[in-house]
Design a protein around this motif. Sequence first.
Motif, PDB file in Angstrom:
ATOM      1  N   UNK A  26      -0.188   5.812  27.388  1.00 52.71           N
ATOM      2  CA  UNK A  26       0.530   6.910  26.742  1.00 52.71           C
ATOM      3  C   UNK A  26       1.688   7.448  27.564  1.00 52.71           C
ATOM      4  N   UNK A  27       1.544   7.436  28.892  1.00 46.09           N
ATOM      5  CA  UNK A  27       2.591   7.958  29.762  1.00 46.09           C
ATOM      6  C   UNK A  27       2.891   6.958  30.873  1.00 46.09           C
ATOM      7  N   UNK A  96       9.069  10.994  33.186  1.00 45.02           N
ATOM      8  CA  UNK A  96       7.907  10.468  32.482  1.00 45.02           C
ATOM      9  C   UNK A  96       8.360  10.019  31.099  1.00 45.02           C
ATOM     10  N   UNK A  97       7.725   8.960  30.607  1.00 46.74           N
ATOM     11  CA  UNK A  97       8.083   8.361  29.326  1.00 46.74           C
ATOM     12  C   UNK A  97       6.838   8.326  28.443  1.00 46.74           C
ATOM     13  N   UNK A  98       6.964   8.874  27.230  1.00 45.02           N
ATOM     14  CA  UNK A  98       5.830   9.009  26.313  1.00 45.02           C
ATOM     15  C   UNK A  98       5.926   7.951  25.222  1.00 45.02           C
ATOM     16  N   UNK A  99       4.844   7.201  25.032  1.00 46.78           N
ATOM     17  CA  UNK A  99       4.823   6.206  23.958  1.00 46.78           C
ATOM     18  C   UNK A  99       5.005   6.906  22.607  1.00 46.78           C
ATOM     19  N   UNK A 100       5.815   6.356  21.702  1.00 45.18           N
ATOM     20  CA  UNK A 100       6.106   7.029  20.425  1.00 45.18           C
ATOM     21  C   UNK A 100       4.895   7.201  19.516  1.00 45.18           C
ATOM     22  N   UNK A 101       3.781   6.566  19.838  1.00 42.76           N
ATOM     23  CA  UNK A 101       2.580   6.759  19.024  1.00 42.76           C
ATOM     24  C   UNK A 101       1.944   8.121  19.269  1.00 42.76           C
ATOM     25  N   UNK A 102       2.414   8.837  20.284  1.00 47.66           N
ATOM     26  CA  UNK A 102       1.899  10.176  20.589  1.00 47.66           C
ATOM     27  C   UNK A 102       2.967  11.206  20.228  1.00 47.66           C
ATOM     28  N   UNK A 103       2.743  12.002  19.185  1.00 45.87           N
ATOM     29  CA  UNK A 103       3.768  12.959  18.733  1.00 45.87           C
ATOM     30  C   UNK A 103       3.971  14.091  19.739  1.00 45.87           C
ATOM     31  N   UNK A 104       5.221  14.462  19.927  1.00 48.19           N
ATOM     32  CA  UNK A 104       5.594  15.590  20.778  1.00 48.19           C
ATOM     33  C   UNK A 104       6.297  16.618  19.900  1.00 48.19           C
ATOM     34  N   UNK A 146      -0.806  15.365  30.534  1.00 46.14           N
ATOM     35  CA  UNK A 146       0.639  15.573  30.564  1.00 46.14           C
ATOM     36  C   UNK A 146       1.178  15.821  29.162  1.00 46.14           C
ATOM     37  N   UNK A 147       0.709  15.048  28.183  1.00 46.09           N
ATOM     38  CA  UNK A 147       1.172  15.233  26.808  1.00 46.09           C
ATOM     39  C   UNK A 147       0.770  16.609  26.295  1.00 46.09           C
ATOM     40  N   UNK A 148      -0.441  17.024  26.598  1.00 45.07           N
ATOM     41  CA  UNK A 148      -0.898  18.350  26.176  1.00 45.07           C
ATOM     42  C   UNK A 148      -0.049  19.442  26.828  1.00 45.07           C
ATOM     43  N   UNK A 149       0.243  19.308  28.112  1.00 46.40           N
ATOM     44  CA  UNK A 149       1.050  20.312  28.812  1.00 46.40           C
ATOM     45  C   UNK A 149       2.500  20.285  28.327  1.00 46.40           C
TER      46      UNK A 149
END
Length: 282
Positions: A26-27, A96-104, A146-149
Amino acid sequence: MSKHCPNATNWLPPSDAAFILDPNQPVLSHGRSLAAERSIEPHAHPRGQLLWAHQGTLKVTSDTRVWVVPPSHAVWIPSGIRHQVHCETQVQIRNIYIDPSYPIQHSSSGVCMLSMSALMRELILRLTQAQVPLAPERLKRLGWVIIDELNALESAELSLPAGHDPRLIHVIQQCVRYPTTKVSLTQLASDSGASVRTLERLFKSETGLTFRQWRQRFRLLNSLERLQQGESSTEVAYSLGYQSVSRFIEAFRQQFGETPQGYARQQRQLSPHSNGVSLLCR
Protein backbone atom coordinates in the motif's frame (compact mmCIF):
# COMPACT_ATOMS: atom_id res chain seq x y z
CA MET A 1 20.76 30.34 -23.33
CA SER A 2 19.52 33.08 -21.01
CA LYS A 3 21.08 33.14 -17.59
CA HIS A 4 17.52 32.97 -16.24
CA CYS A 5 16.69 29.72 -18.02
CA PRO A 6 17.02 26.42 -16.14
CA ASN A 7 20.04 24.30 -16.92
CA ALA A 8 18.87 21.03 -18.43
CA THR A 9 21.59 19.15 -16.53
CA ASN A 10 19.85 20.07 -13.27
CA TRP A 11 16.76 17.99 -14.10
CA LEU A 12 16.43 14.65 -12.31
CA PRO A 13 13.96 11.79 -12.95
CA PRO A 14 11.25 10.85 -10.44
CA SER A 15 11.57 7.79 -8.23
CA ASP A 16 10.75 4.39 -9.75
CA ALA A 17 8.61 3.68 -6.67
CA ALA A 18 5.97 6.09 -7.98
CA PHE A 19 5.21 3.75 -10.91
CA ILE A 20 4.88 0.40 -9.09
CA LEU A 21 1.28 -0.79 -8.87
CA ASP A 22 0.75 -3.42 -6.17
CA PRO A 23 -2.13 -3.42 -3.63
CA ASN A 24 -0.05 -5.71 -1.42
CA GLN A 25 2.36 -2.80 -1.02
CA PRO A 26 0.00 0.00 0.00
CA VAL A 27 2.84 2.41 0.74
CA LEU A 28 6.26 2.69 -0.87
CA SER A 29 8.84 5.25 0.19
CA HIS A 30 11.86 7.00 -1.25
CA GLY A 31 14.30 9.48 0.24
CA ARG A 32 17.09 11.48 -1.34
CA SER A 33 19.08 14.66 -0.89
CA LEU A 34 19.07 17.28 -3.62
CA ALA A 35 21.70 19.97 -4.06
CA ALA A 36 20.71 23.58 -4.55
CA GLU A 37 19.19 24.50 -7.92
CA ARG A 38 18.18 20.92 -8.74
CA SER A 39 14.75 20.00 -10.06
CA ILE A 40 12.66 16.90 -10.61
CA GLU A 41 11.55 16.87 -14.22
CA PRO A 42 7.86 17.43 -15.05
CA HIS A 43 6.03 14.13 -14.70
CA ALA A 44 2.93 12.26 -13.50
CA HIS A 45 2.68 8.80 -11.95
CA PRO A 46 -0.01 6.23 -11.05
CA ARG A 47 0.63 6.27 -7.30
CA GLY A 48 -0.47 9.21 -5.21
CA GLN A 49 2.46 11.01 -3.58
CA LEU A 50 2.98 12.80 -0.29
CA LEU A 51 5.92 15.07 -1.04
CA TRP A 52 7.80 16.28 2.05
CA ALA A 53 11.16 17.89 2.71
CA HIS A 54 12.65 16.83 6.04
CA GLN A 55 15.04 19.78 5.65
CA GLY A 56 14.83 22.70 3.25
CA THR A 57 11.98 24.22 1.28
CA LEU A 58 10.48 22.87 -1.94
CA LYS A 59 8.78 24.70 -4.78
CA VAL A 60 6.07 22.52 -6.37
CA THR A 61 4.39 23.51 -9.62
CA SER A 62 1.41 21.84 -11.28
CA ASP A 63 -0.26 22.92 -14.51
CA THR A 64 -2.38 25.43 -12.59
CA ARG A 65 -0.82 26.27 -9.20
CA VAL A 66 2.46 26.94 -7.37
CA TRP A 67 3.23 25.88 -3.76
CA VAL A 68 6.10 26.85 -1.43
CA VAL A 69 6.50 23.92 0.98
CA PRO A 70 8.56 24.14 4.21
CA PRO A 71 9.24 21.11 6.49
CA SER A 72 6.17 21.77 8.62
CA HIS A 73 3.98 20.92 5.61
CA ALA A 74 3.75 18.45 2.77
CA VAL A 75 1.98 18.41 -0.57
CA TRP A 76 -0.43 15.65 -1.53
CA ILE A 77 -0.32 14.93 -5.28
CA PRO A 78 -3.05 12.53 -6.50
CA SER A 79 -2.20 9.97 -9.16
CA GLY A 80 -2.03 11.16 -12.74
CA ILE A 81 -1.45 14.86 -12.03
CA ARG A 82 1.51 16.39 -13.85
CA HIS A 83 3.88 18.38 -11.63
CA GLN A 84 7.50 19.36 -11.13
CA VAL A 85 9.65 20.08 -8.09
CA HIS A 86 12.45 22.61 -7.60
CA CYS A 87 14.74 23.33 -4.66
CA GLU A 88 16.56 26.63 -4.30
CA THR A 89 18.82 25.36 -1.50
CA GLN A 90 19.91 21.85 -0.47
CA VAL A 91 16.95 19.74 0.65
CA GLN A 92 16.32 16.28 2.04
CA ILE A 93 13.22 14.86 0.38
CA ARG A 94 11.26 12.06 2.03
CA ASN A 95 8.41 10.79 -0.14
CA ILE A 96 5.70 8.21 0.31
CA TYR A 97 3.67 6.77 -2.56
CA ILE A 98 0.17 5.33 -2.06
CA ASP A 99 -1.18 2.58 -4.31
CA PRO A 100 -4.33 3.88 -6.10
CA SER A 101 -6.37 0.98 -4.72
CA TYR A 102 -6.37 2.82 -1.37
CA PRO A 103 -8.58 5.94 -1.50
CA ILE A 104 -7.24 9.17 0.00
CA GLN A 105 -9.88 11.74 0.92
CA HIS A 106 -7.67 14.70 -0.03
CA SER A 107 -7.60 13.53 -3.66
CA SER A 108 -10.99 15.11 -4.36
CA SER A 109 -9.34 18.53 -3.92
CA GLY A 110 -6.52 17.81 -6.38
CA VAL A 111 -3.02 18.82 -5.34
CA CYS A 112 -3.15 20.32 -1.85
CA MET A 113 -0.89 21.37 1.00
CA LEU A 114 -1.24 19.51 4.30
CA SER A 115 -0.01 20.30 7.80
CA MET A 116 2.36 17.56 8.90
CA SER A 117 1.68 15.87 12.24
CA ALA A 118 4.42 14.65 14.57
CA LEU A 119 3.22 11.07 14.02
CA MET A 120 3.37 11.36 10.24
CA ARG A 121 6.88 12.80 10.36
CA GLU A 122 8.11 9.91 12.48
CA LEU A 123 6.37 7.29 10.34
CA ILE A 124 7.94 8.65 7.15
CA LEU A 125 11.37 8.87 8.73
CA ARG A 126 11.02 5.29 9.97
CA LEU A 127 10.37 4.06 6.43
CA THR A 128 12.97 6.19 4.65
CA GLN A 129 15.81 5.95 7.17
CA ALA A 130 15.60 2.31 8.26
CA GLN A 131 19.08 0.77 8.43
CA VAL A 132 17.67 -2.68 7.63
CA PRO A 133 14.80 -3.24 5.14
CA LEU A 134 11.52 -3.82 6.95
CA ALA A 135 9.78 -7.17 6.65
CA PRO A 136 6.93 -7.09 4.09
CA GLU A 137 4.19 -7.69 6.67
CA ARG A 138 5.49 -4.99 8.97
CA LEU A 139 5.85 -2.61 6.06
CA LYS A 140 2.23 -3.30 5.12
CA ARG A 141 1.01 -2.61 8.67
CA LEU A 142 2.95 0.65 8.84
CA GLY A 143 1.51 1.54 5.45
CA TRP A 144 -2.02 1.19 6.77
CA VAL A 145 -1.19 3.47 9.69
CA ILE A 146 0.32 6.03 7.30
CA ILE A 147 -2.80 5.98 5.11
CA ASP A 148 -5.01 6.45 8.15
CA GLU A 149 -2.87 9.36 9.40
CA LEU A 150 -2.70 10.90 5.91
CA ASN A 151 -6.50 10.99 5.74
CA ALA A 152 -6.53 12.81 9.10
CA LEU A 153 -4.04 15.56 8.17
CA GLU A 154 -5.49 19.05 8.00
CA SER A 155 -5.31 20.97 4.74
CA ALA A 156 -3.63 24.37 4.62
CA GLU A 157 -4.83 25.89 1.38
CA LEU A 158 -1.97 28.07 0.26
CA SER A 159 -0.85 28.38 -3.31
CA LEU A 160 -0.51 30.81 -6.16
CA PRO A 161 -2.15 30.44 -9.58
CA ALA A 162 0.19 29.41 -12.39
CA GLY A 163 -1.89 30.10 -15.50
CA HIS A 164 -2.09 28.17 -18.78
CA ASP A 165 -0.41 30.23 -21.50
CA PRO A 166 3.08 28.81 -22.28
CA ARG A 167 4.64 32.29 -22.15
CA LEU A 168 3.13 32.95 -18.73
CA ILE A 169 4.19 29.52 -17.50
CA HIS A 170 7.75 30.23 -18.63
CA VAL A 171 7.89 33.49 -16.67
CA ILE A 172 6.40 31.91 -13.55
CA GLN A 173 8.89 29.04 -13.73
CA GLN A 174 11.73 31.56 -13.78
CA CYS A 175 10.28 33.32 -10.73
CA VAL A 176 10.00 29.96 -8.93
CA ARG A 177 13.59 29.00 -9.73
CA TYR A 178 15.06 32.40 -8.90
CA PRO A 179 12.82 33.94 -6.20
CA THR A 180 15.28 36.67 -5.16
CA THR A 181 16.28 37.79 -8.64
CA LYS A 182 15.86 41.48 -9.45
CA VAL A 183 15.24 40.81 -13.14
CA SER A 184 12.57 43.07 -14.61
CA LEU A 185 9.39 42.08 -16.39
CA THR A 186 10.95 43.56 -19.54
CA GLN A 187 13.78 41.00 -19.39
CA LEU A 188 11.39 38.17 -18.52
CA ALA A 189 9.21 39.20 -21.46
CA SER A 190 12.19 39.08 -23.79
CA ASP A 191 13.11 35.59 -22.60
CA SER A 192 9.53 34.34 -23.00
CA GLY A 193 8.94 35.74 -26.48
CA ALA A 194 6.06 37.98 -25.36
CA SER A 195 5.72 41.71 -24.94
CA VAL A 196 5.48 43.34 -21.52
CA ARG A 197 1.91 44.37 -22.28
CA THR A 198 1.00 40.80 -23.24
CA LEU A 199 2.47 39.39 -20.04
CA GLU A 200 0.70 41.99 -17.90
CA ARG A 201 -2.56 41.01 -19.58
CA LEU A 202 -1.87 37.28 -19.10
CA PHE A 203 -1.06 37.69 -15.41
CA LYS A 204 -4.26 39.59 -14.79
CA SER A 205 -6.55 37.38 -16.88
CA GLU A 206 -5.12 33.97 -15.85
CA THR A 207 -4.03 34.54 -12.23
CA GLY A 208 -6.24 37.44 -11.16
CA LEU A 209 -3.10 39.27 -10.04
CA THR A 210 -0.73 41.74 -11.65
CA PHE A 211 2.86 40.61 -12.14
CA ARG A 212 3.95 42.81 -9.26
CA GLN A 213 1.28 41.37 -6.94
CA TRP A 214 2.09 37.79 -7.93
CA ARG A 215 5.83 38.16 -7.38
CA GLN A 216 5.33 40.01 -4.08
CA ARG A 217 3.14 37.22 -2.71
CA PHE A 218 5.57 34.58 -3.92
CA ARG A 219 8.48 36.36 -2.25
CA LEU A 220 6.51 36.66 0.97
CA LEU A 221 6.04 32.90 0.96
CA ASN A 222 9.77 32.45 0.48
CA SER A 223 10.47 34.75 3.43
CA LEU A 224 8.88 32.40 5.96
CA GLU A 225 11.67 29.85 6.31
CA ARG A 226 14.30 32.61 6.49
CA LEU A 227 12.44 34.28 9.34
CA GLN A 228 12.12 30.93 11.10
CA GLN A 229 15.87 30.40 10.78
CA GLY A 230 16.54 33.63 12.63
CA GLU A 231 16.98 36.30 9.95
CA SER A 232 15.73 39.71 11.02
CA SER A 233 12.81 41.47 9.38
CA THR A 234 15.26 44.10 8.18
CA GLU A 235 17.49 41.56 6.40
CA VAL A 236 14.55 39.85 4.74
CA ALA A 237 12.78 43.10 3.79
CA TYR A 238 15.70 44.60 1.90
CA SER A 239 16.64 41.32 0.25
CA LEU A 240 13.09 41.16 -1.14
CA GLY A 241 13.37 44.66 -2.55
CA TYR A 242 11.19 46.55 -0.06
CA GLN A 243 12.15 50.20 0.35
CA SER A 244 11.45 50.10 4.07
CA VAL A 245 11.02 47.51 6.80
CA SER A 246 7.64 48.97 7.72
CA ARG A 247 6.30 48.26 4.21
CA PHE A 248 7.46 44.66 4.45
CA ILE A 249 5.87 44.23 7.87
CA GLU A 250 2.59 45.66 6.63
CA ALA A 251 2.57 43.44 3.52
CA PHE A 252 3.39 40.41 5.67
CA ARG A 253 0.63 41.27 8.13
CA GLN A 254 -1.92 41.60 5.33
CA GLN A 255 -0.92 38.24 3.90
CA PHE A 256 -0.55 36.18 7.10
CA GLY A 257 -2.37 38.15 9.79
CA GLU A 258 0.75 38.53 11.95
CA THR A 259 4.03 40.45 12.06
CA PRO A 260 7.04 38.59 10.64
CA GLN A 261 8.79 38.04 13.97
CA GLY A 262 5.56 37.29 15.82
CA TYR A 263 4.70 34.72 13.19
CA ALA A 264 8.13 33.08 13.40
CA ARG A 265 7.91 32.81 17.20
CA GLN A 266 4.44 31.30 16.97
CA GLN A 267 5.50 28.67 14.46
CA ARG A 268 8.64 27.69 16.41
CA GLN A 269 6.38 26.98 19.37
CA LEU A 270 4.00 24.92 17.23
CA SER A 271 6.77 22.94 15.51
CA PRO A 272 9.62 22.62 18.01
CA HIS A 273 11.24 19.76 16.11
CA SER A 274 11.04 21.31 12.68
CA ASN A 275 13.25 23.90 11.06
CA GLY A 276 10.34 24.98 8.90
CA VAL A 277 7.23 27.07 9.43
CA SER A 278 3.51 26.63 9.31
CA LEU A 279 1.68 28.42 6.53
CA LEU A 280 -1.64 30.04 7.27
CA CYS A 281 -3.31 32.20 4.69
CA ARG A 282 -6.66 33.87 4.38
